[in-house]
Design an enzyme around this catalytic site. Sequence first.
Site, PDB file in Angstrom:
ATOM      1  N   ASN A 129       0.852  -1.176   0.009  1.00  0.00           N
ATOM      2  CA  ASN A 129       0.011   0.111  -0.041  1.00  0.00           C
ATOM      3  C   ASN A 129       0.883   1.227   0.047  1.00  0.00           C
ATOM      4  O   ASN A 129       1.643   1.478   0.839  1.00  0.00           O
ATOM      5  CB  ASN A 129      -0.835   0.144   1.070  1.00  0.00           C
ATOM      6  CG  ASN A 129      -1.760   1.251   1.140  1.00  0.00           C
ATOM      7  OD1 ASN A 129      -1.370   2.380   1.283  1.00  0.00           O
ATOM      8  ND2 ASN A 129      -3.113   0.862   0.944  1.00  0.00           N
ATOM      9  N   SER A 157      -4.978  -0.254  -3.007  1.00  0.00           N
ATOM     10  CA  SER A 157      -5.389   1.124  -2.786  1.00  0.00           C
ATOM     11  C   SER A 157      -6.748   0.971  -1.892  1.00  0.00           C
ATOM     12  O   SER A 157      -7.752   0.233  -2.329  1.00  0.00           O
ATOM     13  CB  SER A 157      -5.925   1.692  -4.248  1.00  0.00           C
ATOM     14  OG  SER A 157      -6.236   2.857  -4.187  1.00  0.00           O
ATOM     15  N   GLU A 158      -6.623   1.631  -0.909  1.00  0.00           N
ATOM     16  CA  GLU A 158      -7.619   1.539   0.254  1.00  0.00           C
ATOM     17  C   GLU A 158      -9.063   1.684   0.129  1.00  0.00           C
ATOM     18  O   GLU A 158      -9.835   1.210   0.926  1.00  0.00           O
ATOM     19  CB  GLU A 158      -7.200   1.962   1.581  1.00  0.00           C
ATOM     20  CG  GLU A 158      -7.100   3.327   1.622  1.00  0.00           C
ATOM     21  CD  GLU A 158      -5.852   4.031   1.304  1.00  0.00           C
ATOM     22  OE1 GLU A 158      -4.974   3.354   0.505  1.00  0.00           O
ATOM     23  OE2 GLU A 158      -5.398   5.203   1.801  1.00  0.00           O
ATOM     24  N   ASN A 159      -9.388   2.386  -1.087  1.00  0.00           N
ATOM     25  CA  ASN A 159     -10.755   2.589  -1.358  1.00  0.00           C
ATOM     26  C   ASN A 159     -11.412   1.301  -1.964  1.00  0.00           C
ATOM     27  O   ASN A 159     -12.881   1.327  -1.983  1.00  0.00           O
ATOM     28  CB  ASN A 159     -10.889   3.767  -2.470  1.00  0.00           C
ATOM     29  CG  ASN A 159     -10.312   3.669  -3.615  1.00  0.00           C
ATOM     30  OD1 ASN A 159      -8.971   3.116  -3.631  1.00  0.00           O
ATOM     31  ND2 ASN A 159     -10.831   3.753  -4.668  1.00  0.00           N
ATOM     32  N   SER A 177     -11.527  -3.991   2.427  1.00  0.00           N
ATOM     33  CA  SER A 177     -10.263  -3.235   2.230  1.00  0.00           C
ATOM     34  C   SER A 177      -9.330  -3.164   3.458  1.00  0.00           C
ATOM     35  O   SER A 177      -8.390  -3.461   3.734  1.00  0.00           O
ATOM     36  CB  SER A 177     -10.546  -2.007   1.585  1.00  0.00           C
ATOM     37  OG  SER A 177      -9.195  -1.442   1.161  1.00  0.00           O
TER      38      SER A 177
END
Lengths: 218, 235
Positions: free
Chosen positions: A23, A46-48, A88
Amino acid sequence: MALTREQLAQRVAQELQDGYYVNLGIGIPTLVANYIPEGMEVMLQSENGLLGMGQFPTEAEIDADLINAGKQTVTMAKGASIFDSAESFAMIRGGHVDLTVLGAFEVDVNGNIASYMIPGKLIKGMGGAMDLVAGADNIIVTMTHASKHGVSKLLSNCTLPLTGKGCIKRVLTDLAFIEIKNGKFYLLERAPGVSVAEIISLTEGELVVEGDVPEMQL
Amino acid sequence: MAGFDKVVSSYEEAMAGLEDDMTVIAGGFGLCGIPENLIREIQRKGTKGLTVVSNNCGVDDFGLGILLPDRQIKKIIASYVGENAEFERQMMNGELEVELTPQGTLAEKMRAGGAGIPAFFTATGYGTPVAEGKEAREFDGRHYILEPAIKGDFALVKAWKADRYGNLVFRKTARNFNPMAATAGKITVVEVEEIVEPGELDPDHIHTPGIYVNRLILGTFEKRIEQRTVRCDSE
């Protein structure tokens, strides 16, 4: 010479390993994606809600439904997967991400990090940063060593509100690569042409220097 | 509407029953996957005193940001609010109450709210301003804080496709907070780009089962892009 943003990214990229899920935070960390060694497979999270982030799209590929955590339009790499935000952060909090790279305003000798708020000035929010620092074992913080006015950002105690407590073990600044343990900074490497004396003078927290400190290989 | 058919024909009907001082959960990340028309209906109704739960608060003229000029939002629970000038002004002047919540904690609060779990422990935020006033506990040598779940009077969701029974499919990263939001509303309202007949969606491919959905409406969407980034196609 202090490292440029690109050189910081290059040095971080040396910590990547084949098969890593990584990340990358916004700013310098994002640039690390440009220096993934040839032949190495790394999957960007990608944390979305995207694992397997690809490069930016061409004009023809732009899709409003496909963005990264910086809200930029992106593409998906081969083998990508999409999931919701709870899933996520299960990956992140659950320690499934192999390497997290993010920026900071301050770091201290106890591994505390301040990166999201300057009271009275900047109150935009922490986004996913608190989850990332709490969940990851392997974190590299990238930042400038001191402010433009020469004020150290590597402190004995963070002065700004914390993003996380006792969670940072490695910091790469434009001057030095530093490990944090036993309540002290340890100087591992120095930027090419930067002296140990200069690093000491710009490090407010206790800095341990053992033997000859090698220059970074870029 | 009859049986499991959730489809309504107007945005007015979709948002009927929303009253002042209610809590509204909204899906979306940035401007991606936001229920843009349902938000516009709140602006049109003029509902005030709302507590809004959403990762972000839109921009000045799009998304949840359009509820700011008439002071329709009393309080917002969000993880990142840096894209909005009017928001910053109201926050600095103390006109708008802001509860900054870590993104993963926010997602989990919604998930827990919808799953009948009143609170959960997380390491996120321990030792930070987020932990103030919250119970802390140690498990296996690590510190955690107790975070309460969130439920909404309304949950507003944007999905890509649905069948008339409210089974939902999301598209790419427009999924984000929407599936959790869908579970956490007393009344969950979903707007979609396409509605098909029950049986047309593969049950294995449904992201959110219709049991969570109360009202479903077909919309048209602007889908604004916040950061348009492209590469030069040199190949």
